[in-house]
Design a protein around this motif. Structure first.
Motif, PDB file in Angstrom:
ATOM      1  N   UNK A   7       2.925  -2.017   5.404  1.00 27.53           N
ATOM      2  CA  UNK A   7       2.167  -2.028   4.165  1.00 27.53           C
ATOM      3  C   UNK A   7       1.927  -3.482   3.769  1.00 27.53           C
ATOM      4  N   UNK A   8       0.649  -3.865   3.704  1.00 29.82           N
ATOM      5  CA  UNK A   8       0.280  -5.247   3.422  1.00 29.82           C
ATOM      6  C   UNK A   8      -0.374  -5.300   2.047  1.00 29.82           C
ATOM      7  N   UNK A   9       0.303  -5.966   1.111  1.00 30.20           N
ATOM      8  CA  UNK A   9      -0.269  -6.144  -0.226  1.00 30.20           C
ATOM      9  C   UNK A   9      -1.126  -7.402  -0.216  1.00 30.20           C
ATOM     10  N   UNK A  10      -2.380  -7.261  -0.608  1.00 31.91           N
ATOM     11  CA  UNK A  10      -3.328  -8.374  -0.606  1.00 31.91           C
ATOM     12  C   UNK A  10      -3.255  -9.088  -1.949  1.00 31.91           C
ATOM     13  N   UNK A  11      -3.138 -10.395  -1.893  1.00 27.90           N
ATOM     14  CA  UNK A  11      -3.182 -11.237  -3.096  1.00 27.90           C
ATOM     15  C   UNK A  11      -4.353 -12.190  -2.936  1.00 27.90           C
ATOM     16  N   UNK A  12      -5.213 -12.257  -3.947  1.00 30.78           N
ATOM     17  CA  UNK A  12      -6.385 -13.132  -3.891  1.00 30.78           C
ATOM     18  C   UNK A  12      -6.109 -14.381  -4.727  1.00 30.78           C
ATOM     19  N   UNK A  13      -6.173 -15.537  -4.057  1.00 28.02           N
ATOM     20  CA  UNK A  13      -5.958 -16.810  -4.752  1.00 28.02           C
ATOM     21  C   UNK A  13      -7.092 -17.069  -5.737  1.00 28.02           C
ATOM     22  N   UNK A  14      -6.764 -17.723  -6.840  1.00 26.08           N
ATOM     23  CA  UNK A  14      -7.804 -18.105  -7.801  1.00 26.08           C
ATOM     24  C   UNK A  14      -8.705 -19.153  -7.187  1.00 26.08           C
ATOM     25  N   UNK A  15      -9.979 -19.083  -7.534  1.00 22.13           N
ATOM     26  CA  UNK A  15     -10.966 -20.039  -7.035  1.00 22.13           C
ATOM     27  C   UNK A  15     -11.270 -21.030  -8.157  1.00 22.13           C
ATOM     28  N   UNK A  16     -11.471 -22.314  -7.840  1.00 18.40           N
ATOM     29  CA  UNK A  16     -11.728 -23.289  -8.907  1.00 18.40           C
ATOM     30  C   UNK A  16     -13.086 -23.117  -9.597  1.00 18.40           C
ATOM     31  N   UNK A  17     -14.048 -22.466  -8.954  1.00 18.16           N
ATOM     32  CA  UNK A  17     -15.395 -22.339  -9.512  1.00 18.16           C
ATOM     33  C   UNK A  17     -15.722 -20.883  -9.857  1.00 18.16           C
ATOM     34  N   UNK A  18     -15.447 -19.963  -8.961  1.00 19.05           N
ATOM     35  CA  UNK A  18     -15.824 -18.565  -9.115  1.00 19.05           C
ATOM     36  C   UNK A  18     -14.677 -17.778  -9.743  1.00 19.05           C
ATOM     37  N   UNK A  19     -15.005 -16.970 -10.737  1.00 18.72           N
ATOM     38  CA  UNK A  19     -14.019 -16.096 -11.384  1.00 18.72           C
ATOM     39  C   UNK A  19     -14.478 -14.655 -11.200  1.00 18.72           C
ATOM     40  N   UNK A  20     -13.566 -13.792 -10.791  1.00 16.53           N
ATOM     41  CA  UNK A  20     -13.885 -12.380 -10.562  1.00 16.53           C
ATOM     42  C   UNK A  20     -13.467 -11.567 -11.780  1.00 16.53           C
ATOM     43  N   UNK A  21     -14.384 -10.755 -12.269  1.00 16.09           N
ATOM     44  CA  UNK A  21     -14.073  -9.799 -13.335  1.00 16.09           C
ATOM     45  C   UNK A  21     -14.648  -8.470 -12.878  1.00 16.09           C
ATOM     46  N   UNK A  39      -7.482  -7.458  -5.557  1.00 17.80           N
ATOM     47  CA  UNK A  39      -6.203  -8.145  -5.697  1.00 17.80           C
ATOM     48  C   UNK A  39      -5.120  -7.086  -5.891  1.00 17.80           C
ATOM     49  N   UNK A  40      -4.021  -7.215  -5.221  1.00 18.44           N
ATOM     50  CA  UNK A  40      -2.862  -6.322  -5.247  1.00 18.44           C
ATOM     51  C   UNK A  40      -3.127  -4.968  -4.576  1.00 18.44           C
ATOM     52  N   UNK A  41      -4.242  -4.848  -3.860  1.00 16.19           N
ATOM     53  CA  UNK A  41      -4.492  -3.634  -3.079  1.00 16.19           C
ATOM     54  C   UNK A  41      -3.566  -3.643  -1.876  1.00 16.19           C
ATOM     55  N   UNK A  42      -3.017  -2.492  -1.528  1.00  9.22           N
ATOM     56  CA  UNK A  42      -2.122  -2.381  -0.381  1.00  9.22           C
ATOM     57  C   UNK A  42      -2.846  -1.679   0.758  1.00  9.22           C
ATOM     58  N   UNK A  43      -2.823  -2.330   1.910  1.00 14.29           N
ATOM     59  CA  UNK A  43      -3.422  -1.748   3.114  1.00 14.29           C
ATOM     60  C   UNK A  43      -2.297  -1.177   3.975  1.00 14.29           C
ATOM     61  N   UNK A  44      -2.472   0.056   4.445  1.00  9.09           N
ATOM     62  CA  UNK A  44      -1.472   0.703   5.294  1.00  9.09           C
ATOM     63  C   UNK A  44      -1.898   0.572   6.741  1.00  9.09           C
ATOM     64  N   UNK A  45      -0.998   0.064   7.560  1.00  7.44           N
ATOM     65  CA  UNK A  45      -1.241  -0.072   8.989  1.00  7.44           C
ATOM     66  C   UNK A  45      -0.328   0.927   9.699  1.00  7.44           C
ATOM     67  N   UNK A  46      -0.890   2.068  10.027  1.00  2.35           N
ATOM     68  CA  UNK A  46      -0.106   3.154  10.612  1.00  2.35           C
ATOM     69  C   UNK A  46       0.458   2.740  11.970  1.00  2.35           C
ATOM     70  N   UNK A  47       1.757   2.989  12.119  1.00  8.67           N
ATOM     71  CA  UNK A  47       2.421   2.727  13.397  1.00  8.67           C
ATOM     72  C   UNK A  47       2.720   1.260  13.668  1.00  8.67           C
ATOM     73  N   UNK A  48       2.531   0.390  12.691  1.00  5.65           N
ATOM     74  CA  UNK A  48       2.777  -1.044  12.897  1.00  5.65           C
ATOM     75  C   UNK A  48       4.103  -1.495  12.300  1.00  5.65           C
ATOM     76  N   UNK A  49       4.936  -0.546  11.886  1.00  5.56           N
ATOM     77  CA  UNK A  49       6.250  -0.887  11.331  1.00  5.56           C
ATOM     78  C   UNK A  49       7.299  -1.003  12.430  1.00  5.56           C
ATOM     79  N   UNK A  50       8.558  -0.785  12.035  1.00  3.95           N
ATOM     80  CA  UNK A  50       9.662  -0.875  12.981  1.00  3.95           C
ATOM     81  C   UNK A  50       9.657   0.261  13.985  1.00  3.95           C
TER      82      UNK A  50
END
Length: 183
Positions: free
Chosen positions: A80-94, A57-68
């Motif tokens: 630069x794509x910041x990944x956000x992971x939605x909360x799951x109703x059953x599974x909790x990540x620690x 969660x909140x990891x940023x992936x760099x895509x070289x050459x995919x900008x303007x």
């Protein structure tokens, strides 16, 4: 004199294009499995994003050459794509582990037995030991988040929750009434 004509300094001017930033939401299962996703960048262009298995969660992936686009033939910027992971109703990540709460019957708690447990990669069979209680925790080795850089995968921890039947069962009531006075 000797400097060239007006505007001569702009000749050959190159500049890297602007970088783009965006946030992309995924499910916890997508974070475990990874894979390709189609993402729309600012400006409307779509690209294939390769999600690594075990992305944070909140990891940023760099895509070289995919900008303007660059200026004057300069190279394009990056996305630069910041990944956000939605909360799951059953599974909790620690960290690298996954945690769930599993309802079990009174009979399974007292007598033990095999139950089916959901994981993010599919159901597995697990044995409940005799005499289990609410709050007891069992481990499914390797059923957590994928390992990174040669590390082993995380585990899934299953916390038991004894659940009584929705309606009182006359046989259960009779058995407990007989058992309770001596215990």
């Amino acid at each position: 004199a000797g400097r060239g004509g007006a505007g001569g300094g702009a000749r050959g001017f190159k500049m890297k294009g602007p970088d783009l930033s965006l946030t992309y939401e995924i499910d916890l299962k997508d974070a475990v499995l990874g894979g390709k996703r189609t993402v729309t960048l600012p400006g409307g262009r779509t690209i294939d994003l390769n999600l690594p298995a075990g992305v944070e969660d909140q990891q940023t992936l760099r895509l070289k050459g995919m900008g303007g686009e660059g200026f004057g033939g300069g190279e394009p910027g990056d996305a630069f794509v910041e990944i956000r992971i939605r909360e799951h109703p059953v599974f909790k990540r620690k960290d690298g582990n996954i945690h769930i709460e599993l309802p079990i019957s009174l009979g399974e708690a007292v007598l033990g037995g095999k139950v089916t447990v959901p994981t993010l990669t599919g159901n597995v069979a697990m044995t409940i030991p005799k005499g289990s209680n609410t709050g007891g925790t069992l481990r499914l080795k390797g059923k957590g988040m994928p390992g990174k850089r040669g590390e082993p995968a995380g585990d899934q921890y299953v916390t038991l929750k004894v659940v009584l039947p929705p309606r009182p069962d006359p046989e259960l009531e009779a058995a407990i009434a007989k058992w309770a006075p001596d215990h």
